[in-house]
Write a protein that holds these residues in place. Structure first.
Motif, PDB file in Angstrom:
ATOM      1  N   ASN A   1       0.704  -1.277   0.073  1.00  0.00           N
ATOM      2  CA  ASN A   1      -0.145   0.010   0.054  1.00  0.00           C
ATOM      3  C   ASN A   1       0.861   1.180   0.183  1.00  0.00           C
ATOM      4  N   LEU A   2       2.232   1.092  -0.190  1.00  0.00           N
ATOM      5  CA  LEU A   2       3.084   2.389   0.024  1.00  0.00           C
ATOM      6  C   LEU A   2       2.967   3.249  -1.335  1.00  0.00           C
ATOM      7  N   CYS A   3       2.549   4.433  -1.430  1.00  0.00           N
ATOM      8  CA  CYS A   3       2.380   5.202  -2.610  1.00  0.00           C
ATOM      9  C   CYS A   3       3.637   6.013  -2.772  1.00  0.00           C
ATOM     10  N   LEU A   4       4.029   6.052  -4.087  1.00  0.00           N
ATOM     11  CA  LEU A   4       5.322   6.801  -4.297  1.00  0.00           C
ATOM     12  C   LEU A   4       5.011   8.023  -5.312  1.00  0.00           C
TER      13      LEU A   4
ATOM     14  N   SER B   1      16.560   8.771   1.136  1.00  0.00           N
ATOM     15  CA  SER B   1      16.772   8.041  -0.172  1.00  0.00           C
ATOM     16  C   SER B   1      17.627   6.651  -0.068  1.00  0.00           C
ATOM     17  N   ARG B   2      17.511   5.849  -1.032  1.00  0.00           N
ATOM     18  CA  ARG B   2      18.142   4.542  -0.693  1.00  0.00           C
ATOM     19  C   ARG B   2      18.736   4.027  -2.139  1.00  0.00           C
ATOM     20  N   ILE B   3      19.953   3.428  -1.861  1.00  0.00           N
ATOM     21  CA  ILE B   3      20.793   2.739  -3.108  1.00  0.00           C
ATOM     22  C   ILE B   3      20.604   1.106  -2.745  1.00  0.00           C
ATOM     23  N   VAL B   4      19.788   0.700  -3.782  1.00  0.00           N
ATOM     24  CA  VAL B   4      19.601  -1.008  -3.625  1.00  0.00           C
ATOM     25  C   VAL B   4      20.412  -1.585  -4.693  1.00  0.00           C
TER      26      VAL B   4
ATOM     27  N   VAL C   1      12.397   7.373  -9.051  1.00  0.00           N
ATOM     28  CA  VAL C   1      13.405   5.993  -9.021  1.00  0.00           C
ATOM     29  C   VAL C   1      14.030   5.936 -10.395  1.00  0.00           C
ATOM     30  N   ILE C   2      15.308   4.996 -10.139  1.00  0.00           N
ATOM     31  CA  ILE C   2      15.949   4.977 -11.497  1.00  0.00           C
ATOM     32  C   ILE C   2      16.182   3.271 -11.293  1.00  0.00           C
ATOM     33  N   VAL C   3      15.927   2.513 -12.169  1.00  0.00           N
ATOM     34  CA  VAL C   3      16.219   1.367 -12.317  1.00  0.00           C
ATOM     35  C   VAL C   3      17.018   0.912 -13.752  1.00  0.00           C
TER      36      VAL C   3
ATOM     37  N   ARG D   1      15.407  15.682  -7.607  1.00  0.00           N
ATOM     38  CA  ARG D   1      15.304  14.722  -6.502  1.00  0.00           C
ATOM     39  C   ARG D   1      15.315  13.273  -7.005  1.00  0.00           C
ATOM     40  N   LEU D   2      16.227  12.148  -6.188  1.00  0.00           N
ATOM     41  CA  LEU D   2      16.105  11.035  -6.390  1.00  0.00           C
ATOM     42  C   LEU D   2      16.100   9.972  -5.326  1.00  0.00           C
ATOM     43  N   ASP D   3      14.922   9.239  -5.109  1.00  0.00           N
ATOM     44  CA  ASP D   3      14.461   8.355  -4.074  1.00  0.00           C
ATOM     45  C   ASP D   3      15.103   7.112  -3.839  1.00  0.00           C
ATOM     46  N   VAL D   4      15.240   6.561  -4.948  1.00  0.00           N
ATOM     47  CA  VAL D   4      15.706   5.335  -5.049  1.00  0.00           C
ATOM     48  C   VAL D   4      16.588   4.967  -6.282  1.00  0.00           C
ATOM     49  N   LEU D   5      17.604   4.434  -6.040  1.00  0.00           N
ATOM     50  CA  LEU D   5      18.561   4.030  -7.290  1.00  0.00           C
ATOM     51  C   LEU D   5      18.716   2.590  -7.058  1.00  0.00           C
ATOM     52  N   VAL D   6      18.120   1.576  -8.030  1.00  0.00           N
ATOM     53  CA  VAL D   6      18.331   0.342  -8.010  1.00  0.00           C
ATOM     54  C   VAL D   6      19.382  -0.190  -9.052  1.00  0.00           C
ATOM     55  N   ASN D   7      20.485  -0.502  -8.803  1.00  0.00           N
ATOM     56  CA  ASN D   7      21.537  -0.971  -9.333  1.00  0.00           C
ATOM     57  C   ASN D   7      21.021  -2.811  -9.885  1.00  0.00           C
TER      58      ASN D   7
END
Length: 340
Positions: free
Chosen positions: A44-47, A177-180, A52-54, A128-134
């Motif tokens: 249920n988390l709204c973004l 922010s988060r780096i995954v 985000v970058i994938v 802004r950049l909230d999530v970067l998914v490598n």
């Protein structure tokens, strides 16, 4: 009844019972994986309003990670090398989610020039950049990129390292922010210099070793990065997905009998579908509890112990590989001065 016949029957009985047990094991493993993984991500988390970058999001697990973010209303940047497949993926995601804020942007992790051009475009357009998914990962035969490195090492480790460092200012300016990093727990426990990470033979073992060692290298780099981000609201995490059906060619150089096992046993019973395996990556990127920790591994949507300790050897390797990679990717002092 002769002794020979009795022995033969015993052997046949053992073989049949072992085959039955093995098949039951495979079936129950498949059922376990299906019920263990699917549906455990925070739904249920709204973004809306987040970016985000994938990387590698035009197919496989990355595509489904991007799809999930788009369903939640995020602006999703699909960072892919193949322009045609990238734009096709954007159209599919937009159609499925009715989110028009999904875009393709060209990124070739095997080219430092392409990475810098990508980052320049992102910084020009995004606040802004909230999530970067490598997420992107490859297995390539022995070759050399335009920058002079083995493509498996550059795409899986050096490229994501440069990309992440160049985007740090944007990540730091965005709260929480988060780096995954999509990774594996495997890799050589001991190597001295980066050249040891690359096996230049053409054996199937070299394909596997190069992939695992490139991920080990990325893990050491990102662990060092997390140490340097302690004062900032940016967390670095690792997502370790279950094996899934993708076109990653890690085992394509196997002997024929092992290819048969891979196609008919491993993929059928021990692999998830790409959309199912993507759930763990989404969980690692979004779960609130994950944000309370730094540099942890997550599997099956829960914190997971990769089974190795942070030893003095790892500390030495992290320091040595960090500066070696800074040199390799040609980072300028002002590009990472904010991490000190």
């Amino acid at each position: 009844m002769s002794l020979t016949l009795i022995i033969t029957l015993i052997i046949l009985g053992f073989i049949v019972s072992s085959a039955v047990f093995f098949m039951l094991y495979l079936i129950f493993t498949k059922i376990y994986l299906k019920f263990r993984i699917v549906g455990t991500c925070p739904a249920n988390l709204c973004l809306v309003g987040r970016t985000v970058i994938v990387t590698g999001a035009n197919k496989g697990m990355g595509y489904w990670v991007a799809m999930d973010f788009a369903k939640r209303g995020a602006k999703v940047i699909l960072a892919c090398r193949n322009k045609t497949k990238g734009k096709e993926a954007v159209e599919k995601i937009q159609s499925e989610t009715e989110n028009k804020n999904v875009v393709f942007q060209s990124l070739n992790l095997a080219s430092f020039k392409s990475i810098r051009a990508f980052v320049q475009e992102v910084k020009k357009n995004e606040r802004r950049l909230d999530v970067l998914v490598n997420n992107a990962g490859v297995v390539r035969p022995n070759a050399v990129t335009e920058d002079g490195f083995h493509p498996t090492l550059q795409v899986n480790a050096l490229g994501p390292f440069l990309l992440t460092i160049l985007l740090i200012d944007l990540l730091k300016s965005t709260k929480h922010s988060r780096i995954v990093n999509v990774t594996t727990k495997e890799g050589s426990e001991h190597f001295d210099i980066l050249e040891d990470l690359v096996d230049k033979s053409d054996s199937w073992f070299a394909y596997v070793r190069n992939y695992e060692n490139s991920k080990k290298c990325l893990g050491l780099l990102m662990t060092s990065l997390s140490d340097k981000l302690q004062r900032h609201e940016v967390t670095v995490q690792f997502a370790v997905p279950r094996p899934c059906r993708t076109d990653l060619q890690i085992y394509e150089n196997l002997p024929e009998f092992l290819k048969f096992f891979k196609r008919h046993i491993f993929i059928t019973f021990l692999c998830l579908e790409a959309n199912e395996s993507a759930v763990n990556t989404v969980f690692t990127a979004l779960d609130h509890q994950v944000g309370n920790f730094m540099c942890k591994y997550y599997r099956d949507c829960e914190q997971w112990d990769p089974g190795h300790q942070d030893t003095e050897v790892d500390t030495y390797l992290r320091k040595k590989i960090w500066w070696k990679c800074v040199e390799y990717v040609q980072l300028k002092p002002n590009e990472f001065s904010g991490l000190s």
